[in-house]
Design a protein around this motif. Structure first.
Motif, PDB file in Angstrom:
ATOM      1  N   ARG A 115      -1.800  36.146 111.081  1.00  0.00           N
ATOM      2  CA  ARG A 115      -1.727  36.688 112.127  1.00  0.00           C
ATOM      3  C   ARG A 115      -1.948  37.848 113.218  1.00  0.00           C
ATOM      4  O   ARG A 115      -2.797  38.211 113.456  1.00  0.00           O
TER       5      ARG A 115
ATOM      6  N   PHE B  48      -4.835  39.564 114.744  1.00  0.00           N
ATOM      7  CA  PHE B  48      -5.321  40.249 116.213  1.00  0.00           C
ATOM      8  C   PHE B  48      -5.948  41.364 116.278  1.00  0.00           C
ATOM      9  O   PHE B  48      -5.975  41.683 117.157  1.00  0.00           O
TER      10      PHE B  48
ATOM     11  N   TYR C  94      -8.969  35.869 115.761  1.00  0.00           N
ATOM     12  CA  TYR C  94      -7.533  35.472 116.095  1.00  0.00           C
ATOM     13  C   TYR C  94      -7.572  34.416 117.399  1.00  0.00           C
ATOM     14  O   TYR C  94      -7.077  33.526 117.255  1.00  0.00           O
TER      15      TYR C  94
ATOM     16  N   ARG D 109      -6.330  30.841 117.295  1.00  0.00           N
ATOM     17  CA  ARG D 109      -4.581  30.644 117.941  1.00  0.00           C
ATOM     18  C   ARG D 109      -4.496  30.841 119.336  1.00  0.00           C
ATOM     19  O   ARG D 109      -4.019  29.932 119.770  1.00  0.00           O
TER      20      ARG D 109
ATOM     21  N   ARG E  27       5.014  34.524 122.606  1.00  0.00           N
ATOM     22  CA  ARG E  27       5.308  34.077 121.082  1.00  0.00           C
ATOM     23  C   ARG E  27       6.150  35.064 120.700  1.00  0.00           C
ATOM     24  O   ARG E  27       6.670  34.633 120.055  1.00  0.00           O
ATOM     25  N   HIS E  28       6.473  36.366 121.010  1.00  0.00           N
ATOM     26  CA  HIS E  28       8.035  36.521 120.603  1.00  0.00           C
ATOM     27  C   HIS E  28       9.283  36.160 121.272  1.00  0.00           C
ATOM     28  O   HIS E  28      10.376  36.674 120.769  1.00  0.00           O
TER      29      HIS E  28
ATOM     30  N   TYR F 130      -1.027  53.204 121.187  1.00  0.00           N
ATOM     31  CA  TYR F 130      -1.295  51.411 121.643  1.00  0.00           C
ATOM     32  C   TYR F 130      -0.166  50.590 120.891  1.00  0.00           C
ATOM     33  O   TYR F 130       0.485  49.462 121.842  1.00  0.00           O
TER      34      TYR F 130
ATOM     35  N   TRP G 257      10.424  48.192 113.894  1.00  0.00           N
ATOM     36  CA  TRP G 257       9.498  47.747 113.282  1.00  0.00           C
ATOM     37  C   TRP G 257       8.165  48.967 114.026  1.00  0.00           C
ATOM     38  O   TRP G 257       7.129  49.348 112.937  1.00  0.00           O
TER      39      TRP G 257
HETATM   40  C1  HEM Z   1       4.258  37.710 115.499  1.00  0.00           C
HETATM   41  C2  HEM Z   1       8.355  40.429 115.770  1.00  0.00           C
HETATM   42  C3  HEM Z   1       6.516  43.624 117.691  1.00  0.00           C
HETATM   43  C4  HEM Z   1       1.854  41.307 116.919  1.00  0.00           C
HETATM   44  C5  HEM Z   1       5.796  38.087 115.128  1.00  0.00           C
HETATM   45  C6  HEM Z   1       6.926  37.074 114.581  1.00  0.00           C
HETATM   46  C7  HEM Z   1       8.285  38.080 113.881  1.00  0.00           C
HETATM   47  C8  HEM Z   1       7.815  39.580 114.867  1.00  0.00           C
HETATM   48  C9  HEM Z   1       9.131  37.719 114.185  1.00  0.00           C
HETATM   49  C10 HEM Z   1       6.713  35.732 113.986  1.00  0.00           C
HETATM   50  C11 HEM Z   1       6.194  36.100 112.853  1.00  0.00           C
HETATM   51  C12 HEM Z   1       4.854  34.910 112.657  1.00  0.00           C
HETATM   52  O1  HEM Z   1       4.747  33.585 111.919  1.00  0.00           O
HETATM   53  O2  HEM Z   1       3.775  35.037 112.888  1.00  0.00           O
HETATM   54  C13 HEM Z   1       8.135  41.223 116.311  1.00  0.00           C
HETATM   55  C14 HEM Z   1       9.192  42.619 116.586  1.00  0.00           C
HETATM   56  C15 HEM Z   1       8.859  43.429 117.015  1.00  0.00           C
HETATM   57  C16 HEM Z   1       6.857  42.843 117.245  1.00  0.00           C
HETATM   58  C17 HEM Z   1      10.575  42.107 116.387  1.00  0.00           C
HETATM   59  C18 HEM Z   1       9.197  44.479 117.578  1.00  0.00           C
HETATM   60  C19 HEM Z   1       8.917  45.531 118.777  1.00  0.00           C
HETATM   61  C20 HEM Z   1       5.134  43.220 117.961  1.00  0.00           C
HETATM   62  C21 HEM Z   1       3.879  43.619 118.385  1.00  0.00           C
HETATM   63  C22 HEM Z   1       2.320  43.827 118.339  1.00  0.00           C
HETATM   64  C23 HEM Z   1       2.628  41.709 117.616  1.00  0.00           C
HETATM   65  C24 HEM Z   1       4.164  45.614 119.190  1.00  0.00           C
HETATM   66  C25 HEM Z   1       1.023  43.627 118.598  1.00  0.00           C
HETATM   67  C26 HEM Z   1       0.476  44.993 118.729  1.00  0.00           C
HETATM   68  C27 HEM Z   1       2.311  39.813 116.679  1.00  0.00           C
HETATM   69  C28 HEM Z   1       0.929  39.119 116.243  1.00  0.00           C
HETATM   70  C29 HEM Z   1       2.321  37.837 116.576  1.00  0.00           C
HETATM   71  C30 HEM Z   1       3.590  37.825 115.782  1.00  0.00           C
HETATM   72  C31 HEM Z   1      -0.273  38.414 116.979  1.00  0.00           C
HETATM   73  C32 HEM Z   1       1.944  36.669 115.596  1.00  0.00           C
HETATM   74  C33 HEM Z   1       1.319  35.839 117.103  1.00  0.00           C
HETATM   75  C34 HEM Z   1       0.966  34.156 116.780  1.00  0.00           C
HETATM   76  O3  HEM Z   1      -0.098  34.029 116.920  1.00  0.00           O
HETATM   77  O4  HEM Z   1       1.948  33.032 116.888  1.00  0.00           O
HETATM   78  N1  HEM Z   1       6.446  39.647 115.929  1.00  0.00           N
HETATM   79  N2  HEM Z   1       6.688  41.650 116.783  1.00  0.00           N
HETATM   80  N3  HEM Z   1       4.183  42.114 117.249  1.00  0.00           N
HETATM   81  N4  HEM Z   1       3.926  40.047 116.386  1.00  0.00           N
HETATM   82 FE1  HEM Z   1       4.898  40.647 116.579  1.00  0.00          FE
END
Ligand code: HEM
Length: 128
Positions: free
Chosen positions: A48, A52, A63, A67, A75-76, A113, A89
């Protein structure tokens, strides 16, 4: 012919695959980040995130085709992301960015970014 977009400039799919593989290899061993990931298998999360980033930087739109709209803040929302989680992270992401060894200009663009996006994703104050 038009100039290459960022996705093409940095080497396309293999570059993003390596970046995200490096990132998740770090997550797998990270005591702060690993517990946040709901699934035992990090493979689907890896895919994923890779799809993305590929879409964001101008590659195929797989993506959103699968999605929908990214809505990343939403989503977060299920995960508690405070400054500690954000910094963990960014530590793993810094390692991953170093590992793909981009040209300095491209690396700076990517890193700015990622830093901005990581700050944007914070949804909880400093804990304990
Ligand atoms: C999904 C944590 C920052 C992009 C997730 C997931 C967690 C997580 C636990 C679920 C995993 C899954 O099953 O897909 C975090 C934490 C961050 C962070 C702790 C700390 C700041 C970011 C950033 C981006 C990002 C900065 C983009 C530049 C994504 C994407 C998904 C995702 C694209 C999957 C969304 C979906 O389609 O469901 N993240 N994330 N994350 N994260 Fe993060």
């Amino acid at each position: 012919t038009s100039s290459p977009n960022f996705y093409e400039l940095v080497g396309g799919e293999p570059t993003f695959r390596k970046l995200v593989d490096e990132f998740y290899a770090g997550v797998a061993d990270d005591p702060i980040l690993r517990p946040l990931y709901p699934e035992e298998d990090l493979g689907p999360a890896n895919e994923r995130f890779r799809l993305f980033l590929i879409q964001y930087w101008g590659g195929p739109t797989t993506y959103s085709d699968t999605r929908g709209h990214p809505r990343l803040r939403m989503r977060h929302a299920p995960f508690v992301i405070g400054p500690v989680e954000r910094d963990a992270w960014l530590r793993q992401m810094r390692r991953a960015v170093d590992a793909i060894a981009l040209q300095p200009e491209a690396e700076a663009v990517l890193w700015e970014y990622l830093e901005r996006a990581a700050h944007f994703m914070v949804n909880a104050p400093e804990s304990g």
